[in-house]
Design a protein around this motif. Structure first.
Motif, PDB file in Angstrom:
ATOM      1  N   HIS A 112      63.318  43.326  31.036  1.00 23.43           N
ATOM      2  CA  HIS A 112      62.976  44.754  31.074  1.00 23.43           C
ATOM      3  C   HIS A 112      62.543  45.239  32.457  1.00 23.43           C
ATOM      4  CE1 HIS A 112      63.241  44.430  26.727  1.00 23.43           C
ATOM      5  NE2 HIS A 112      62.407  43.418  26.796  1.00 23.43           N
ATOM      6  N   PHE A 113      63.104  44.627  33.511  1.00 28.34           N
ATOM      7  CA  PHE A 113      62.924  45.142  34.860  1.00 28.34           C
ATOM      8  C   PHE A 113      64.195  45.842  35.315  1.00 28.34           C
ATOM      9  CE2 PHE A 113      59.483  42.062  34.975  1.00 28.34           C
ATOM     10  CZ  PHE A 113      58.513  42.733  35.709  1.00 28.34           C
ATOM     11  N   HIS A 114      64.026  47.013  35.917  1.00 29.53           N
ATOM     12  CA  HIS A 114      65.130  47.689  36.578  1.00 29.53           C
ATOM     13  C   HIS A 114      65.139  47.244  38.030  1.00 29.53           C
ATOM     14  CE1 HIS A 114      65.984  50.368  33.158  1.00 29.53           C
ATOM     15  NE2 HIS A 114      64.694  50.219  32.936  1.00 29.53           N
ATOM     16  N   PHE A 115      66.343  46.998  38.568  1.00 28.44           N
ATOM     17  CA  PHE A 115      66.472  46.263  39.832  1.00 28.44           C
ATOM     18  C   PHE A 115      67.038  47.138  40.940  1.00 28.44           C
ATOM     19  CE2 PHE A 115      69.051  43.459  42.629  1.00 28.44           C
ATOM     20  CZ  PHE A 115      67.998  42.725  43.167  1.00 28.44           C
ATOM     21  N   GLY A 116      66.524  46.929  42.152  1.00 25.82           N
ATOM     22  CA  GLY A 116      67.028  47.654  43.310  1.00 25.82           C
ATOM     23  C   GLY A 116      67.046  46.785  44.549  1.00 25.82           C
TER      24      GLY A 116
END
Length: 603
Positions: free
Chosen positions: A132-136
């Motif tokens: 549940h981590f959004h990545f950049g």
């Protein structure tokens, strides 16, 4: 081999290099799987007409972390955050390209994960997403002359050129001496840039941190002949934002520097730059943040909590995170030589970790309020900013009857603070309930774990459950934190949090009112108006009514008496009823109802 095959093979090559597989390039076809409020802003590709600041995804309102860590460290960070703390976004800064900050200039920027640090970036990103981590990732608009991509960009005239037709030097700071600058006014350049980033989004990238001020070389001539730094900065935000939006299937997110440009608030968001890890650095960061909230900057901003340059001590880290709990975006990041390029809570004392957890949990509990206020910021004209400044040393979250006043502590060793209270209302100390008159000043207690926070009398603050990440739990029960004062109201805005359908009316509103007169309190919850995908058909409400001198004789809902419960534990276990906390002078009321039905509770 056809041109289509060449383009497809190039895409596969880029994917393999990007993901650090070690596969050698071969030419063959392949396949794969207090401040003044601004008025209105300008247009965007998403918004069909002039409008207020657009919304980032709801998950962007969680807690964001950045680091210079390698794959093993990133996954370790993820594990510790999920086991003990809160968070929903993670980006890797320039180290995704190279383990050396300034000794491998050719890798800045070749769009390839460093295979030594990231042996299997696909697995890493997939693991982050599963947790549940959004990545950049970090990027800049330059390609070093020793990167293999430079020759292609130069020969096809995809970089900004000077008046003689030669590539204009963008320079850089990772040991770079000469770089080509993407000419975003050239449609072919835009297509190329998107192709270079497609492998990233294919494996789960959600957002970009964009470095540099977004300007092109002074001797450069843009392809469209506009030769406008403002236009270039706008495109440098717009193109990655829209690419991120496409990858997310709805809304995009970028973090850029705070240089002004036309339409900037249509491409959220910004961070306040490389601050210093000192109390003076905190004051300077707040000064920069207080200059935002304009059409040519952003309404969605944050800064490097704890400071970027240098090492914050526990006190500074705590005071900084207490302040950023209430900023539109909250992010933790530091320079590579300090604390291994991050600001994770476990790098500080047990006390700092406990306070970190307490405040980040408060941030997540406030999500219904902060996200609703961001929607109000878009839907209501003239624009009402979600968070606004009084000068450059006080924050106000919310508008109208429901506001939270925050007084950041910006001096080392301080255990008190002088607070000037805005005129027009009373202000209630969030921690101890003491009431202060608007238009006055007072010295208030500020122990290390208590940033001075005040609630405007009459406020109705919607709160959600404690969560580790946005969307972990439904906003049910929804708690209304009520501070009665005369007749006041708050309208809760809700939407799906991910799509752009709110632009065309896919959202709902629910109006809450509190009316207090002659020592009697009436709370009304209106029927929800409007619709969106995923709207809850029903929910449990918990009313948390402050400043109650004594227990009411009875509590009525829609004319019928509610059950009195004997203890807090009994109240927590029940699905319906009320309980009076005689120590805290708070009345608790709970009930379950259809969201399409109005109801009234009276004491």
């Amino acid at each position: 081999m056809t041109m289509r095959h060449l383009r497809w093979s190039a895409h596969v090559y880029l994917m393999l290099c990007l993901l650090g597989t070690g596969v050698v390039w071969a030419q063959q076809d392949a396949s794969h799987s207090g401040a003044a409020q601004a008025s209105t802003t300008v247009t965007t590709a998403v918004v069909a007409s002039r409008g207020n600041p657009v919304l980032p995804p709801m998950w962007a309102f969680g807690v964001l972390y950045g680091s210079y860590h390698d794959q093993a460290q990133v996954l370790s960070d993820m594990k510790q955050l999920r086991e003990n703390h809160n968070g929903v976004l993670y980006w890797i800064d320039s180290s995704w390209l190279s383990g050396s900050y300034n000794k491998e200039p050719a890798r800045y920027i070749c769009f390839q994960f460093d295979p030594q640090q990231f042996p299997d970036a696909t697995v890493m990103i997939s693991t982050l997403r599963q947790n549940h981590f959004h990545f950049g990732v970090w990027e800049w608009p330059w390609v070093d002359q020793d990167c293999p991509l430079y020759k292609e960009g130069s020969s096809k005239h995809l970089f900004v050129e000077d008046a003689t037709g030669h590539v204009a030097n963008g320079k850089g700071w990772h040991g770079n001496k000469f770089t080509g600058v993407f000419d975003f006014t050239n449609p072919e350049t835009v297509s190329w840039w998107q192709t270079l980033n497609q492998p990233l989004t294919d494996v789960g990238l959600n957002f970009f941190k964009l470095d540099t001020g977004g300007v092109y070389p002074k001797d450069g001539v843009l392809k469209d002949s506009s030769n406008s730094q403002d236009r270039y900065k706008t495109l440098y935000r717009k193109i990655p934002y829209e690419f991120s939006a496409s990858a997310n299937g709805g809304r995009g997110l970028v973090l850029t520097h705070t240089q002004h440009s036309t339409d900037a608030d249509q491409y959220p968001g910004m961070w306040t730059g490389d601050s210093h890890a000192t109390f003076d650095g905190l004051v300077a960061e707040m000064r920069i943040a207080s200059s935002l909230n304009t059409p040519d900057t952003t309404a969605f901003w944050c800064g490097d909590t704890g400071g970027y340059n240098g090492v914050p001590d526990d006190e500074l880290y705590i005071r900084w995170l207490e302040y950023t709990t209430f900023t539109p975006c909250q992010e933790f990041f530091g320079s590579k030589p300090t604390l291994t390029g991050s600001r994770f809570p476990w790098q500080f004392s047990k006390q700092a970790q406990d306070i970190f957890k307490s405040y980040t949990q408060l941030r997540y509990r406030l999500l219904p309020f902060s996200y609703s206020n961001a929607q109000i910021q878009y839907h209501v004209k003239p624009v009402q900013y979600q968070v606004r400044w009084i000068g450059s040393n006080q924050l106000v979250s919310g508008n109208g009857d429901s506001q939270i006043l925050v007084q950041p502590i910006t001096t080392a060793g301080s255990t008190t603070a002088s607070v000037s209270f805005p005129v027009g209302s009373k202000w209630i100390d969030y921690w101890i309930g003491k009431i202060y008159q608007g238009g006055t000043s007072s010295t208030v207690p500020a122990p290390i774990d208590r940033e001075p926070i005040f609630i405007r009398a009459g406020s109705i603050i919607p709160l959600g459950p404690v969560m580790q990440w946005v969307d972990q739990l439904p906003l049910d029960p929804l708690t209304l934190d009520i501070y009665p004062e005369g007749k006041t109201s708050y309208t809760l805005y809700e939407d799906d949090g991910v799509s752009t359908q709110y632009v065309s009316g896919a959202f709902s509103t629910t109006k809450f009112t509190s009316e207090n007169s002659n020592k009697h309190e009436v709370v009304a919850i209106g029927a929800s108006s409007g619709n969106y995908k995923g709207k809850p058909p029903e929910r449990t409400y918990v009313l948390h009514i402050h400043q109650q001198g004594s227990s009411p004789a009875k509590v009525m809902r829609d004319g019928a008496g509610m059950k009195k419960l004997s203890s807090q534990g009994a109240f927590d276990a029940a699905s319906d009823g009320w309980f009076f906390d005689a120590v805290a002078h708070i009345l608790w009321v709970k009930f379950h109802i259809s969201t399409s039905t109005a109801t009234t509770v009276s004491l």
